[in-house]
Design an enzyme around this catalytic site. Structure first.
Site, mmCIF file in Angstrom:
data_model
loop_
_atom_site.group_PDB
_atom_site.id
_atom_site.type_symbol
_atom_site.label_atom_id
_atom_site.label_comp_id
_atom_site.label_asym_id
_atom_site.label_seq_id
_atom_site.Cartn_x
_atom_site.Cartn_y
_atom_site.Cartn_z
ATOM 1 N N HIS A 50 -2.534 30.361 -23.054
ATOM 2 C CA HIS A 50 -1.966 31.376 -22.175
ATOM 3 C C HIS A 50 -1.811 32.691 -22.945
ATOM 4 O O HIS A 50 -1.871 32.711 -24.169
ATOM 5 C CB HIS A 50 -0.558 30.985 -21.712
ATOM 6 C CG HIS A 50 -0.437 29.633 -21.100
ATOM 7 N ND1 HIS A 50 -0.356 29.447 -19.738
ATOM 8 C CD2 HIS A 50 -0.338 28.403 -21.652
ATOM 9 C CE1 HIS A 50 -0.218 28.151 -19.475
ATOM 10 N NE2 HIS A 50 -0.201 27.497 -20.617
ATOM 11 N N TYR A 51 -1.558 33.781 -22.192
ATOM 12 C CA TYR A 51 -0.947 34.959 -22.805
ATOM 13 C C TYR A 51 0.362 35.239 -22.088
ATOM 14 O O TYR A 51 0.572 34.824 -20.943
ATOM 15 C CB TYR A 51 -1.873 36.174 -22.832
ATOM 16 C CG TYR A 51 -2.375 36.708 -21.509
ATOM 17 C CD1 TYR A 51 -1.537 36.963 -20.422
ATOM 18 C CD2 TYR A 51 -3.716 37.033 -21.358
ATOM 19 C CE1 TYR A 51 -2.001 37.479 -19.233
ATOM 20 C CE2 TYR A 51 -4.205 37.549 -20.156
ATOM 21 C CZ TYR A 51 -3.341 37.766 -19.107
ATOM 22 O OH TYR A 51 -3.807 38.277 -17.927
ATOM 23 N N THR A 52 1.255 35.967 -22.775
ATOM 24 C CA THR A 52 2.621 36.127 -22.269
ATOM 25 C C THR A 52 2.792 37.290 -21.302
ATOM 26 O O THR A 52 3.694 37.275 -20.475
ATOM 27 C CB THR A 52 3.596 36.333 -23.434
ATOM 28 O OG1 THR A 52 3.243 37.538 -24.131
ATOM 29 C CG2 THR A 52 3.579 35.149 -24.388
ATOM 30 N N GLU A 119 1.467 29.744 -25.778
ATOM 31 C CA GLU A 119 1.555 31.121 -25.283
ATOM 32 C C GLU A 119 1.274 32.077 -26.442
ATOM 33 O O GLU A 119 1.903 31.987 -27.498
ATOM 34 C CB GLU A 119 2.942 31.411 -24.717
ATOM 35 C CG GLU A 119 3.219 30.770 -23.373
ATOM 36 C CD GLU A 119 2.684 31.581 -22.197
ATOM 37 O OE1 GLU A 119 2.030 32.611 -22.439
ATOM 38 O OE2 GLU A 119 2.944 31.167 -21.053
ATOM 39 N N HIS A 167 -5.450 28.879 -19.024
ATOM 40 C CA HIS A 167 -4.694 28.766 -17.783
ATOM 41 C C HIS A 167 -5.586 29.110 -16.588
ATOM 42 O O HIS A 167 -5.472 28.499 -15.520
ATOM 43 C CB HIS A 167 -3.484 29.701 -17.841
ATOM 44 C CG HIS A 167 -2.365 29.301 -16.948
ATOM 45 N ND1 HIS A 167 -1.196 30.023 -16.854
ATOM 46 C CD2 HIS A 167 -2.213 28.257 -16.085
ATOM 47 C CE1 HIS A 167 -0.383 29.436 -15.987
ATOM 48 N NE2 HIS A 167 -0.970 28.376 -15.507
ATOM 49 N N ASP A 177 -5.087 34.430 -17.215
ATOM 50 C CA ASP A 177 -4.893 34.336 -18.659
ATOM 51 C C ASP A 177 -5.629 33.106 -19.220
ATOM 52 O O ASP A 177 -5.824 32.128 -18.497
ATOM 53 C CB ASP A 177 -3.396 34.276 -19.008
ATOM 54 C CG ASP A 177 -2.663 33.102 -18.384
ATOM 55 O OD1 ASP A 177 -2.829 32.886 -17.181
ATOM 56 O OD2 ASP A 177 -1.925 32.400 -19.100
#
Length: 278
Positions: A50-52, A119, A167, A177
């Protein structure tokens, strides 16, 4: 008192004879762990990236709150201690984290129960340039820390390459993401995740223009076999485009418009040849 004496005597006897007790005192019973079943493996089957979309401080605040959670956070500028990067572990690996949401991969659903989530501190889209999204890059120090973490996780849990996913791969209808700048190829080169062989892609292209239209149903069927939740009706509607785009962000990030084109078809077939059909 008798039980305390028995446990103490066992510990003393093992100390004197250099043995190791196999009994664990769990308060109301003793568990003897000397026998080990061979037919067992990790319940962790997937690694999800993921990225945040927010900075490090805010990421920690949100991901330790009441709504969502994740096993690890990789900072965009990890601090280094004793020559090694520091990542945050928020949830033990044997516990469920709430990071995947409604998702599907290779026919499996409820991926929160069977995956580890990472993340990465990254803002994702940071504007537009020439009518297209502009994305925040992943810095080299972050990529290095991510590789170290991911390589350890897949080794310990024996996660196969096709189950290291984004994701957007497992939830393409609602997530984008970790984005097209995510270092999938660097992870593959380090032994994590899947990637098509260039020679195989070229062979399947067979001289076709990479941008030439390809059969929608054929690409749908290939991606479904690989793991994506996609219809196989031959219709290039918005849902199918989002799946194609997720696939392209992962394996052909230079163009993720969601079209059915010859290069995407060749990449999909090369992946099937390498990981699914062999």
């Amino acid at each position: 008192m008798k039980r305390a004496f028995t446990v103490a005597a066992t510990i003393l006897a093992c100390t004197l004879t250099a043995c190791t007790t196999t009994q664990i005192d769990r308060g109301t019973y003793l568990a003897d762990t000397q026998h080990h079943a061979k037919n067992a493996d990790s319940r962790i089957r997937f690694l999800v990236m993921h990225y945040t979309e927010i900075d490090e401080a805010r990421s920690i605040e949100v991901l330790t709150g009441d709504q969502v959670s994740v096993h690890y956070i990789v900072p965009d500028a990890p601090r280094v201690e004793h020559g090694e990067p520091v990542v945050y572990q928020l949830v033990p690996e044997d516990k469920r984290a709430w990071h995947a949401g409604v998702s599907s991969w290779q026919g499996a659903t409820e991926l929160n129960a069977s995956s580890i989530g990472i993340e990465n501190v990254n803002l994702g889209p940071i504007g537009e340039q020439g009518g297209e999204k502009k994305w925040q890059p992943y810095p080299p120090a972050q990529i290095d820390a991510l590789i170290r973490l991911s390589r350890d996780i897949v080794a310990r849990h024996h996660i196969p390459p096709t189950r290291v996913v984004g994701h957007s791969d497992i939830a393409p209808q609602r997530k984008i993401d970790p984005g097209p700048l995510f270092p999938w190829r660097a992870l593959y080169d380090a032994g994590v995740g899947a990637w098509p062989d260039a020679d195989a892609v070229a062979a399947h292209l067979a001289g076709r223009d990479p941008n030439a239209p390809s059969d929608v149903r054929a690409l749908q069927e290939k991606l479904k076999r690989y793991g994506y939740d996609v219809a196989t009706d031959g219709v290039l509607d918005d849902k199918t485009r989002r799946v194609f785009s997720a696939f392209q962000m992962h394996f052909r990030p230079s163009n993720y418009a969601g079209d059915a084109d010859a290069e995407s078809d060749a990449i999909a077939q090369a992946l099937l040849d390498k990981y699914i059909d062999n």
